[in-house]
Design a protein around this motif. Structure first.
Motif, PDB file in Angstrom:
ATOM      1  N   VAL A  35      39.823 -41.206 145.007  1.00 29.11           N
ATOM      2  CA  VAL A  35      39.239 -41.786 143.794  1.00 29.11           C
ATOM      3  C   VAL A  35      39.207 -40.760 142.669  1.00 29.11           C
ATOM      4  N   ILE A  36      39.576 -41.221 141.473  1.00 30.39           N
ATOM      5  CA  ILE A  36      39.410 -40.440 140.250  1.00 30.39           C
ATOM      6  C   ILE A  36      38.349 -41.145 139.431  1.00 30.39           C
ATOM      7  N   MET A  37      37.269 -40.439 139.142  1.00 30.10           N
ATOM      8  CA  MET A  37      36.176 -41.035 138.396  1.00 30.10           C
ATOM      9  C   MET A  37      36.442 -40.924 136.887  1.00 30.10           C
ATOM     10  N   THR A  38      36.403 -42.072 136.219  1.00 25.11           N
ATOM     11  CA  THR A  38      36.581 -42.087 134.768  1.00 25.11           C
ATOM     12  C   THR A  38      35.753 -43.214 134.141  1.00 25.11           C
ATOM     13  N   PRO A  39      34.457 -43.286 134.493  1.00 27.99           N
ATOM     14  CA  PRO A  39      33.624 -44.385 133.990  1.00 27.99           C
ATOM     15  C   PRO A  39      33.467 -44.316 132.475  1.00 27.99           C
ATOM     16  N   GLY A  40      33.529 -45.476 131.839  1.00 26.51           N
ATOM     17  CA  GLY A  40      33.475 -45.526 130.390  1.00 26.51           C
ATOM     18  C   GLY A  40      32.252 -44.859 129.796  1.00 26.51           C
ATOM     19  N   ASP A  41      31.108 -44.953 130.475  1.00 25.93           N
ATOM     20  CA  ASP A  41      29.866 -44.408 129.934  1.00 25.93           C
ATOM     21  C   ASP A  41      29.897 -42.893 129.808  1.00 25.93           C
ATOM     22  N   TYR A  42      30.781 -42.230 130.554  1.00 27.13           N
ATOM     23  CA  TYR A  42      30.835 -40.770 130.547  1.00 27.13           C
ATOM     24  C   TYR A  42      32.183 -40.199 130.118  1.00 27.13           C
ATOM     25  N   CYS A  43      33.239 -40.977 130.244  1.00 24.28           N
ATOM     26  CA  CYS A  43      34.582 -40.412 130.112  1.00 24.28           C
ATOM     27  C   CYS A  43      35.463 -41.066 129.063  1.00 24.28           C
ATOM     28  N   TYR A  44      34.967 -42.093 128.367  1.00 20.70           N
ATOM     29  CA  TYR A  44      35.788 -42.765 127.355  1.00 20.70           C
ATOM     30  C   TYR A  44      35.582 -42.093 125.994  1.00 20.70           C
ATOM     31  N   ILE A  45      36.475 -41.181 125.687  1.00 21.44           N
ATOM     32  CA  ILE A  45      36.295 -40.376 124.483  1.00 21.44           C
ATOM     33  C   ILE A  45      36.851 -41.063 123.235  1.00 21.44           C
ATOM     34  N   ASP A  46      37.206 -42.349 123.367  1.00 20.96           N
ATOM     35  CA  ASP A  46      37.463 -43.151 122.167  1.00 20.96           C
ATOM     36  C   ASP A  46      36.154 -43.696 121.594  1.00 20.96           C
ATOM     37  N   HIS A  47      35.047 -43.521 122.330  1.00 20.79           N
ATOM     38  CA  HIS A  47      33.741 -43.969 121.857  1.00 20.79           C
ATOM     39  C   HIS A  47      33.197 -43.003 120.808  1.00 20.79           C
ATOM     40  N   TYR A  48      32.230 -43.476 120.056  1.00 22.78           N
ATOM     41  CA  TYR A  48      31.595 -42.632 119.038  1.00 22.78           C
ATOM     42  C   TYR A  48      30.946 -41.413 119.687  1.00 22.78           C
ATOM     43  N   GLN A  49      31.078 -40.259 119.038  1.00 22.92           N
ATOM     44  CA  GLN A  49      30.360 -39.079 119.506  1.00 22.92           C
ATOM     45  C   GLN A  49      29.194 -38.735 118.575  1.00 22.92           C
ATOM     46  N   LEU A  50      29.118 -39.445 117.448  1.00 26.58           N
ATOM     47  CA  LEU A  50      28.013 -39.268 116.495  1.00 26.58           C
ATOM     48  C   LEU A  50      27.415 -40.629 116.168  1.00 26.58           C
ATOM     49  N   LYS A  51      26.104 -40.680 116.005  1.00 28.79           N
ATOM     50  CA  LYS A  51      25.448 -41.949 115.668  1.00 28.79           C
ATOM     51  C   LYS A  51      25.865 -42.430 114.285  1.00 28.79           C
TER      52      LYS A  51
END
Length: 524
Positions: A406-422
């Motif tokens: 298994v390679i762990m890549t859950p969206g909540d921790y690993c999806y770096i297309d998400h916002y990094q600033l509020k």
């Protein structure tokens, strides 16, 4: 007298700097030694005990020149690179600095390379005549043997120069896998012999939606594709950096670009268009036609000819069954293969299981293994298939208990297309993933049985590119969050310390500037 004064002036002008051991990722063990430092100058040479290490010596020479301006000598003493079969881990190394020199030992060239990376990140980025390197003993190696990043070149196309720059960035972070997403609804990026329309038609969309599927389009034709030679060049360049390139051809969904090129591969026969907006589409490959499997096998034959990786990523995610439910050929396949609904999954879900299992067997026949997104667990896939868990961690935990790697890549921790600033200055797909949350990620929860933990082989950051349309933005999204994940996958969990990581981060940011890549300077 004039000559003496000139010599004294030159001596006074000589620039002396000092190496600093504030390296990311943090090494396994590092101990300072009460001994004189080594003085790196233009008289320093790299001593290679084995010709297999010439590549690593070349990179070290390049790094020293780029960072300090010092051109190392061709002959002499100073930095020794040496293979030592007594060092167990394939990527482990030891580094020793004393007044008489620097020694890096490992059992493989890859281990030597990571020792070189440690030394490189310890050296100043400042023009110097002499660099004082403090005496130290380092014993190091990774926590996980899979440390990856994915770049989606299907939704937006990135030229080879950008891909190579990403590889340089991965090497800086001790990452050893580049997951190259090459096909999407919105664009097909690789040529396949016998199927020319894939790049003639499938590589281009007529226009692209503006904003978050606002129904407004830019009216501009967009696309591009790589040549086989360019992809082989990327693979060769990555190999020098000890990075494995894993290609992804997503199937049976995310295939509008292929269907637009060859409508007969779909259930309805079209007409189809290369995707112009983002999302999940009902039209997917027809699993009832043998010609579909011939197409996929031809694609995989070309993929395997270009990419030597053991693993080939076949996707398997987000494949609606709308067309299959109404397709006579798909329903006939379901009947012929005696596929049934079970465990909360429909007979059409079972058909996808048949599809993925058939392709997994095709890869196995050629000595390769399949990686798939966690949806493939809904079918009957062999435990040799590696599961990439993206819809949270649950799929990966279940798979590890079943015996899948298994390679762990859950969206909540690993999806770096998400916002990094509020309050971000750029438009992203959504979500909120600050640096601190990436750093807090634990791929193998303590509650997991050890037998299952042994199947968690690593983690990966994913950069999907619906809203990442330029190279500068791609690097901005990745950095410095990739630094956090590199420490998650390299450093023992018990040794992680976020405050200490933040103290080391400014030194790493100097390398981003040296590489000429954008990064997010605000930390939340």
């Amino acid at each position: 007298m004039t000559t003496l004064l000139a010599g004294f002036a030159t001596l006074c002008q000589a620039k002396r700097t000092t190496a600093v051991y504030q390296v990311t990722p943090q090494p396994r063990t590092m101990g300072t030694v009460k001994a004189n430092p080594y003085q790196l100058t233009s008289s320093t040479a790299i001593i290679v005990k084995d010709a297999a290490l010439n590549n690593e010596a070349g990179f070290l020479r390049q790094y020293v020149k780029e960072q300090t301006g010092i051109t190392l000598a061709d002959k002499g003493k100073g930095i020794t690179l040496k293979l030592n079969k007594k060092i167990k881990g394939k990527e482990d190394y030891t580094l020793k600095v004393r007044a008489n020199g620097v020694t890096i030992e490992a059992s493989t060239p890859a281990g030597i390379f990571y020792g070189v990376q440690f030394l490189r990140k310890s050296l100043p980025i400042e023009q110097s005549d002499t660099v004082s390197i403090p005496a130290v003993d380092v014993t190091d190696g990774p926590r996980y043997h899979y440390r990856g990043m994915e770049l989606d070149c299907g939704r937006h196309f990135f030229p080879v120069e950008t891909v190579k720059k990403f590889l340089d960035v991965l090497a800086l972070h001790n990452m050893n896998t580049f997951h190259w997403h090459l096909t999407e609804d919105q664009g097909w990026r690789m040529p396949v012999p016998g199927w020319p329309r894939l790049t003639e038609v499938g590589a281009y969309r007529d226009q692209t939606v503006i904003g978050q599927n606002a129904g407004i389009f830019d009216g501009q034709r967009y696309g591009g594709s790589y040549t086989r030679q360019e992809m082989e060049d990327v693979v060769a360049y990555a190999a020098k950096l000890h990075i494995t390139v894993i290609p992804e051809i997503d199937m049976p969904g995310h295939m509008l670009s292929a269907l637009a090129s060859y409508p007969e591969l779909g259930c309805t026969g079209g007409p189809y268009k290369v995707g112009q907006q983002w999302g999940v589409f009902d039209d997917i490959l027809c699993a009832g036609k043998e010609s579909t499997f011939k197409f996929v096998e031809d694609v995989l034959d070309e993929v395997m000819a270009i990419f030597p990786s053991t693993y080939i990523h076949l996707g398997g995610d987000e494949a609606p069954k709308t067309r299959w439910q109404k397709c006579p050929l798909c329903q006939k396949r379901i009947a012929d293969e005696h596929l049934t609904a079970k465990n909360g999954h429909s007979k059409e879900d079972a058909l996808q299981g048949y599809f993925m299992s058939r392709m997994e067997k095709y890869l196995a026949k050629h000595g390769r293994k399949m990686i798939g997104w966690d949806e493939i667990l809904e079918g009957d896939v062999d435990t040799s298939a590696c599961i990439m868990s993206w819809r949270g961690m649950e799929g990966g935990l279940i798979a590890s208990k079943k015996g899948h790697d298994v390679i762990m890549t859950p969206g909540d921790y690993c999806y770096i297309d998400h916002y990094q600033l509020k309050n971000s200055p750029v438009l992203n797909i959504g979500g909120y993933l600050p640096l601190s949350k990436v750093y807090s990620f634990e791929p193998a929860p303590e509650s997991l049985p050890q037998s299952a933990k042994d199947h968690i082989i690593g983690a990966q950051a994913n950069l999907w590119t619906e809203y990442v349309y330029a190279p500068e933005m791609a690097f901005y999204q990745a950095l410095p969050r990739l630094a956090a994940l590199c420490e998650v996958t390299w450093t023992p969990a018990a040794d992680k310390n976020y405050d200490n990581f933040l103290e080391r981060l400014p030194l790493l940011e100097k390398f981003y500037k040296l590489l000429g890549v954008k990064y997010c300077k605000t930390i939340e």
